[in-house]
Enzyme design. Structure first.
Site, PDB file in Angstrom:
ATOM      1  CB  SER A 254      46.697  36.482   3.798  1.00  0.00           C
ATOM      2  OG  SER A 254      45.725  36.944   4.719  1.00  0.00           O
ATOM      3  CE  LYS A 255      49.311  42.922   0.315  1.00  0.00           C
ATOM      4  NZ  LYS A 255      48.802  42.063  -0.790  1.00  0.00           N
ATOM      5  NE  ARG A 256      42.459  36.984   5.751  1.00  0.00           N
ATOM      6  CZ  ARG A 256      42.556  35.952   6.563  1.00  0.00           C
ATOM      7  NH1 ARG A 256      42.098  36.031   7.786  1.00  0.00           N
ATOM      8  NH2 ARG A 256      43.099  34.822   6.151  1.00  0.00           N
TER       9      ARG A 256
END
Ligand code: GLU
Length: 494
Positions: A254-256
């Site tokens: 994910s963006k993390r």
């Protein structure tokens, strides 16, 4: 049976790595089987729509070379391929189910549903729709409908209350759930749009999709879809729920985990062929060692029995390695053409555009081995395109350790003189000449070369010096050597 697969994005975000991997598998499978790869835009959740998402998705597919055979802008026998253009069809199917007693209008308001959930929570029961509208008589329905004012009821699927649902997934085998765990899900919302749950089943059927290959997050809701197929008397597709692409911490990517949008990789200078090769290995393998596989090889060998059951970790360093391998395999001409946009984008603004292709091409072999991405080129080659590189004098002390300033100046001027007289301004004679000069001055070769490198490139590290000097050309080299000596002298005085 002609294989027909689909990619059915909701335009609620940009195309990211995990989804691109899933699209690639669908595309490869279609190409392997000589089947069709269908693109369908699932735009029924108007609130979550992100402006520009459709364009981003189309551009990402084009960059990766995953061309749809049917879809918006492409056409095909089963269109339209945008859900918001198919509303009549969903209403028609929903109506038929209502008439058959397999679906029903639900008049509950948002407040009623919230109160229902609240009560269930207070009583320690799992929250869910309690089916209160399911048993309404037609008179009661008419009365409730009249009382709604302008509001439209939603349409819910009447899930069988007993029994089990069993279905087969290519990667997960047979899966069985109790129907009592399945809810009367909404098929048509009060805004008249269908839900994903309902619309994609209608579409997959109408578009003759044979294999549904998608993310594993859809496994829990698949029994509901199976019930819908059964209620409609339609054949199930073959289901393949692919394991997630994971980040380094083994959580779903994910963006993390940093950049995840595909086009960010294009803009950073990754090659689409490297990206495709790397993505293909995130959940599929030809064998336990083959890594470099071009598109044709992947198409030839992409079968479902080689899919992995386990999540694959996206590793940026590994992608970098693939990219370097693919960059080194390009012809100088091809690499030149791919580098020009990056150079024109990132070189200092005072460098005139368009760049001279022939000049760029001269420098490409000097950096081909060192590039990880195309985006590395401007910082490696800026010296070749600026009028004169800005030179930090402190670099001389680093590059030519222990050499006095006067000797350094003399060395740079002597180098200019010798190179001015060199009959053949090519890497080998340049090297021979400069080695002889170092000996004559009592300098170590590394010291003299280091100082010349700083003078002509403004950098402590550069592509191989003699090739660099030859590519810069005699005139530019002499001018930079003399300017460097000048600069050093002026500093000594100051
Ligand atoms: N529109 C769904 C999504 O973007 C598609 C899921 C599916 O492939 O069925 O998540």
């Amino acid at each position: 049976m002609t294989v027909r697969v689909r990619f059915a994005p909701s335009p609620t975000g940009y195309l990211h790595i995990g989804t691109a991997r899933t699209v690639l598998f669908n595309w490869l499978f279609a190409r392997h089987c000589g089947g069709a790869f269908v693109l369908r835009i699932e735009d029924t959740d108007k609130e979550r729509e992100v402006p520009g998402a459709v364009d981003n998705i189309l551009e990402s597919l084009a960059w990766l070379g995953l061309d749809p055979d049917e879809g918006p802008g492409v056409g095909g026998p089963y269109g339209p391929y945008v859900q918001s253009e198919r509303l009549d069809r969903y209403h028609e199917v929903a109506q038929a189910l209502v008439e058959a007693g397999k679906a029903y209008p639900c008049f509950c308001s948002t407040e009623e549903l919230a109160a229902m959930r609240e009560r269930q929570r207070a009583e320690g029961r799992p929250p869910g729709y309690d089916r209160r509208c399911r048993a309404l008589t037609s008179e009661e329905r008419a009365a409730r409908a009249a009382a709604l004012g302008g509001r439209r009821p939603v349409i819910r699927f009447a899930m069988p209350l007993e029994g089990k649902t069993t279905w087969h997934d290519v990667l997960r085998g047979e899966i069985t759930v109790d129907n009592s765990t399945l809810d009367d899900f909404v098929m048509i919302k009060s805004d008249g749009y269908p839900t994903y749950n309902f619309a994609h089943v209608v579409d997959d059927h109408d578009m003759a999709i044979t294999h549904v290959m998608r993310a594993e997050e859809f496994v829990p809701s698949t029994p509901k879809f199976v019930q819908l197929y059964w209620a409609l008397g339609w054949d199930l597709p073959v289901y393949v729920h692919l394991p997630d692409v994971l980040g380094h911490d083994k959580k779903k990517l994910s963006k993390r985990h940093g950049a995840t949008a595909i086009l960010e990789y294009r803009d950073a200078g990754y090659l689409p062929e490297a990206m495709v090769n790397y993505l293909a290995l995130l959940g599929w393998a030809y064998d336990d060692r083959t890594e470099i596989m071009d598109r044709a090889f992947l198409i030839e060998h992409f079968t479902l029995d080689k899919l992995s059951k386990h999540g694959a970790v996206f590793n940026r360093e590994k992608l970098d390695w693939f990219n370097g391998v693919y960059i080194r395999a390009l012809s100088v001409d091809d690499l030149t053409d791919r580098l020009i946009p990056f150079l024109e984008r990132d070189l200092p603004p005072d460098v005139p555009r368009p760049l001279d292709r022939a000049r760029v091409r001269q420098f490409v072999p000097l950096i081909q081995e060192r590039l990880v991405t195309l985006g590395d080129a401007p910082a490696l080659l800026d010296f070749a395109f600026v009028e004169r590189p800005a030179v930090d004098p402190a670099l001389y002390a680093l590059a030519a350790k222990g050499v006095e300033r006067d000797l350094l100046c003399a060395g740079l001027l002597a180098a200019a003189e010798r190179l001015a007289a060199l009959p053949d301004f090519a890497p080998e004679p340049i090297e021979t000449e400069l080695r002889a000069l170092a000996a004559a001055l009592g300098l170590k070769v590394g010291q003299l070369f280091g100082a010349i490198r700083v003078a002509v490139t403004g950098k402590k590290d550069s592509p191989p010096l003699h090739q660099t000097v030859a590519a810069l050309g005699r005139e530019v080299t002499l001018e930079r050597l003399r300017a460097a000596a000048d600069q050093l002298q002026r500093e000594a005085v100051a």
